[in-house]
Scaffold this active site. Structure first.
Site, short mmCIF file in Angstrom:
data_model
loop_
_atom_site.label_atom_id
_atom_site.label_comp_id
_atom_site.label_asym_id
_atom_site.label_seq_id
_atom_site.Cartn_x
_atom_site.Cartn_y
_atom_site.Cartn_z
N GLU A 188 0.81 -1.22 0.00
CA GLU A 188 0.00 0.00 0.00
C GLU A 188 0.84 1.27 0.00
O GLU A 188 0.48 2.26 0.63
CB GLU A 188 -0.94 0.02 1.22
CG GLU A 188 -1.98 -1.06 1.20
CD GLU A 188 -3.10 -0.80 2.21
OE1 GLU A 188 -2.83 -0.16 3.24
OE2 GLU A 188 -4.24 -1.23 1.96
N GLU A 223 -6.76 -7.61 -0.54
CA GLU A 223 -7.29 -7.53 0.82
C GLU A 223 -8.77 -7.17 0.79
O GLU A 223 -9.14 -6.01 0.61
CB GLU A 223 -6.56 -6.47 1.66
CG GLU A 223 -5.14 -6.85 2.01
CD GLU A 223 -4.44 -5.82 2.89
OE1 GLU A 223 -5.14 -5.06 3.61
OE2 GLU A 223 -3.21 -5.76 2.84
C1 GAL Z 1 -4.31 -2.43 5.09
C2 GAL Z 1 -2.93 -3.02 5.24
C3 GAL Z 1 -2.98 -4.28 6.07
C4 GAL Z 1 -3.78 -4.05 7.31
C5 GAL Z 1 -5.15 -3.54 6.94
C6 GAL Z 1 -6.04 -3.24 8.12
O1 GAL Z 1 -4.24 -1.11 4.74
O2 GAL Z 1 -2.38 -3.31 3.99
O3 GAL Z 1 -1.67 -4.68 6.38
O4 GAL Z 1 -3.11 -3.13 8.10
O5 GAL Z 1 -5.04 -2.36 6.27
O6 GAL Z 1 -6.25 -4.36 8.85
#
Ligand code: GAL
Length: 851
Positions: free
Chosen positions: A186, A255
């Site tokens: 990110e 994600e």
């Molecule tokens: C995303 C990040 C993850 C985790 C998630 C929130 O932005 O890539 O590593 O932090 O947010 O749980």
């Protein structure tokens, strides 16, 4: 590493793993095109889930991975956590929960493949975002930008991991399970803060990663400008609107947040299964072919691994597999059904591009149709009210915020808002400590204790003028830093040295502090996850002449997110002032000669392991005393159910079982009293604060103790309590399932595994909805039907009641079908139950228990 010992199972696993990907040969060629990852020449629709290996134990891995496979996953995704592998520069650790190779091989052994997100910046609510603290002390270093020292270290670690994987032949190109890797994490979200350093850094990272020659594709998530051949991927609660930065790259979702993380001081977030299913189906509807749940099993932030500040020890995440390793129902089951439905469409999905048609406002139909006769369709209602649409001349009901999946473009196999899966009410069954306190122990008192001295007690303390930043001082070797000062209140401050009241004003960057004045706890204060800074005024009574100020400052997980997060700092950087209540005069203590002590005496003496001859066992156990180490021995709760400790009665600290840290505990940190919803409407866009529970309650009261850390008896529990608590109040609990429930209506589609393509169905589509239930453990059977109603039952699982309309045969029919069986299925139809109210759409609701 004991490679020989696990070699056999591993090879078998590999053959199985590759079975799904490369039926005939070892070694898979993974590439990509505009539509999908291409494995041995075949485009694949892949469902993935995150399980972070150090957030569970190697003993839990096989079961978690099997449950992932049973839930319909193809891929397990994990980050690689640099700081646990290289705690000291060039000293590596891959043992136990850190055994990355074993984890990857365990995934392979189950027949699944791996997405390895090396980062090495990972965010992940992990201490310091995964960076080792020593990185910060390299001269001239700047993290995550075009900086020589940083790039050298990042490359060294990334190459080290890639080499390790290669040596074990773990890349798909070598016949192993790893089909994909990630570099950075990110960075696009923060890149603008790095100005002109950002672009060259991204390009360098891409080139560096590619040059490591893994033979499988690399991704960068949330990186719109990821250079070729790196695939830019999406993270978020929804990614259906995302498009990659080139026509030659597939649409991938790294994600999909299955819930959200918990903070100490926050309420518990959850994400309704219907909404998560909707997000997944929308993504595949709109051309996606790879989707990963973040998290599929969240697990536990053991030890001091939580990021922060203030990330809780539990990393449950409302994931489809809960913190304790049990499937969370109906989420897990509903998503399994969604995965099956999508897989029924796979051939059509990968064969062509989607064609979209509007079916009305907020209503969208998508068709994947080929000349060769493949056809799959998705019908979406992205509005919040129910609708009826006409598609290919047929009428379809579409609940608000839902997607229907039609693997043959005609019949609905699944609607994301209609859950066929059973739900489960989990429960913790308590045993008081006295039941589990170990009778074989030779200690004559149940608890023993040691006082941690207030202020400076270690030889390695040192004096510095002024107030120091904490992380630079402790290098995170401990949560704790003492700031001590013994000073005579100057004679010209009569208002402060006559024993009258004053106020001690302290400002700190965070995260929490306890102030002792003349060796007595005078006050405590903590920041919160939104703002870790502290400014506090503590009323104090001063002695004439010399007074001591011992300020214990502590971190609660180091910052893991944001541009330059490594420089934000912590600790009592001041000012620290004394104010007289009488006349308002002020003495600034900030630039005095402070004495510093990093960490606790008890940490140096190894108290967490329980050893030491200093434990005191007299009958008068100190309670509600700050800075106390407690110890007891206990027998493990009987059985195999997962174990938790309820820390109610304690204040704040850290706990160890048989020397292993189960994490920071903080049951007195309570969630805000408002902001929670009893039931959260899945319709409409989800956000991390939309669905919260446990308002006004401790953010985390129960703490997981992995079974494999326990022996039948003689277990040692040690706690370090900062503020004061009563250890005799803590209790043990085991995670069990109280009830199974299900509610299926006449308008639900049949179970997805009963799907017969129309072309193969001789009898036409006569399938009816079915209610299914299954006991969670292998040797259990359904022992009791607590409730059954066919008609218009009310309420939710655990509180069902009969509605106006109810068949009087319901209980008997369900009992007959289910009692004594491990699982059962009951037709939801008037054929089975008679018709208690003609013309009304009826449902069957059942609550059962297993024994
Ligand atoms: C995303 C990040 C993850 C985790 C998630 C929130 O932005 O890539 O590593 O932090 O947010 O749980």
């Amino acid at each position: 590493m004991a490679a020989a010992a696990r070699g056999k199972g591993f090879l078998l696993g590999l053959v199985l793993a590759l079975g799904a990907f490369a039926a005939s040969s070892l070694g898979a060629n993974v590439t990509y095109d505009s539509r999908a990852l291409v494995v041995d020449g075949k485009r694949r629709v892949l469902v993935s889930g995150s399980i972070h290996y150090p957030r569970s134990t190697p003993e839990m891995w096989p079961d978690l991975i099997q449950k992932s496979k049973d839930g319909g996953l193809d891929v397990i995704e994990t980050y690689v956590f640099w700081n646990i592998h290289e705690p000291v520069r060039n000293q590596f650790d891959f043992e136990g929960r850190k055994d990355l190779v074993k984890f990857v091989k365990t995934v392979a052994a189950a027949g699944l493949v791996v997405h390895l997100r090396i980062g090495p910046y990972v965010c992940a609510e992990w201490n310091y975002g995964g960076f080792p603290l020593w990185l910060h002390f390299i001269p001239g270093i700047q993290f995550r930008t075009d900086n020589g020292p940083f790039k050298t270290e990042m490359q060294r670690f990334t190459a080290k991991i890639v080499d390790m994987m290669k040596q074990e032949k773990l890349y798909a190109s070598q016949g192993g399970p790893i089909i994909l890797s990630q570099i950075e994490n990110e960075y696009g979200n923060v890149a603008s803060s790095f100005g002109s350093g950002a672009k060259p850094y991204v390009n360098w990272a891409a080139t560096m990663a590619t040059s490591l020659d893994t033979g499988v594709p690399w991704v960068m998530c949330q990186q719109a400008d990821a250079p070729d051949p790196i695939i830019n991927t999406c993270n978020g609660f929804y990614c259906d609107q995302f498009t990659p930065n080139s026509n030659s790259k597939p649409k991938m979702w790294t994600e999909n947040w299955s819930g959200w993380f918990l903070s100490f001081g926050g309420a518990v977030p959850y994400r309704p299964a219907e909404d998560l299913a909707f997000a997944v189906a929308r993504f595949f509807q709109r051309g996606g072919t790879f989707q990963n749940y973040y998290m599929y099993h969240g697990g536990t932030n053991f030890g001091r691994t939580t990021g922060g500040p203030f990330i809780a020890t539990s990393y449950d995440y409302d994931a489809p597999i809960d913190e304790y390793g049990l499937v969370r129902q109906p989420k897990w089951g509903h998503l399994r059904d969604v995965h099956k439905a999508i897989k029924l469409c796979e051939d059509a999905l990968v064969a062509t591009d989607p064609a979209y048609t509007s079916l009305g406002p907020n209503l969208e139909g998508t068709v994947y149709k080929t000349d060769s006769g493949l056809c799959a369709a998705f019908l979406a209602n992205v509005g919040t009210s129910d609708a009826t649409v006409t598609f290919n001349g047929k009428s379809y009901q579409l609940p608000g915020w839902s997607v229907s999946i039609l693997p043959d473009c005609k019949n609905v196999v699944l609607n994301t808002a209609k859950i066929n899966s059973m739900s489960m009410i989990p429960t913790f069954v308590y045993e008081s400590l006295s039941e589990v306190v170990d009778s074989s122990s030779t200690i004559n008192s149940d608890w023993s204790w040691i006082n941690e001295p207030v202020g400076i007690s270690k030889k390695d303390s040192f004096v510095k003028p002024g107030l120091l930043e904490q992380i630079n001082t402790t290098a995170d070797n401990s949560d704790y830093l003492w700031y001590s000062l013994s000073t005579n209140i100057p004679g010209d401050e009569p208002a402060l040295n006559d024993g009258s009241q004053g106020v001690l004003h302290i400002e700190s960057l965070g995260h929490a502090l306890h102030a002792f004045v003349n060796k007595k706890l005078a006050g405590s204060k903590a920041g919160n996850s939104g703002n870790s800074k502290i400014a506090v005024d503590i009323p104090v009574t001063l002695l004439p002449g010399k007074n001591t100020f011992d300020l214990l400052s502590l971190t609660v997980g180091l910052q893991n997110y944001g541009a330059f997060f490594d420089t934000w700092g912590a600790g009592i950087t001041g000012p620290v002032k004394l104010k007289s209540s009488a006349n308002g005069s002020i003495i600034d203590l900030s630039s005095q000669q402070w004495t510093y002590q990093i960490g606790l005496q008890g940490e140096d003496k190894g108290l967490p392991s329980g050893s030491s001859s200093m434990w005191i066992t007299q009958p008068s156990l100190p309670k509600n005393q700050p800075l106390t180490w407690y110890k007891t021995t206990f027998a493990a709760p009987a059985g195999n159910d997962p174990v938790a400790i309820d820390f109610s009665g304690m204040g704040k600290g850290e706990a160890w079982v048989n020397g292993q840290s189960i994490g920071r505990y903080w049951p007195t940190k309570v969630a805000p009293g408002s902001g929670c919803a009893d039931s959260c409407n899945y319709r409409g866009a989800y956000s991390s604060s939309k669905c919260l529970k446990s308002c006004g309650k401790p953010s985390q009261q129960l703490y997981h103790v992995p079974r494999s850390w326990l022996k039948p008896s003689g277990n040692i529990l040690v706690m370090f309590e900062e503020v004061g608590g009563d250890p005799t109040q803590i209790s043990f609990a085991t995670r069990q399932v109280e009830s199974l429930c299900s509610r299926v209506s006449e308008s639900h589609p049949s179970p997805v595994d009963m799907w017969i393509p129309e072309s193969e169905s001789k009898t036409g589509k006569t399938l009816r909805p079915v209610l299914s239930m299954e006991c969670p453990r292998p040797n259990q059977v359904i022992s009791k039907i607590k409730f059954a109603s066919f008609g218009t039952p009310q309420g939710t699982c655990g509180s069902f009641s009969h509605g106006k309309c109810s068949s009087n045969q319901a209980l008997a029919v369900v009992q007959k079908a289910c009692i004594g069986s491990k699982s059962c299925r009951v037709d939801v139809s008037i054929g089975a139950f008679g018709d208690p109210c003609k013309g009304v759409t009826k449902s069957l609701a059942v609550e059962a228990s297993c024994a």
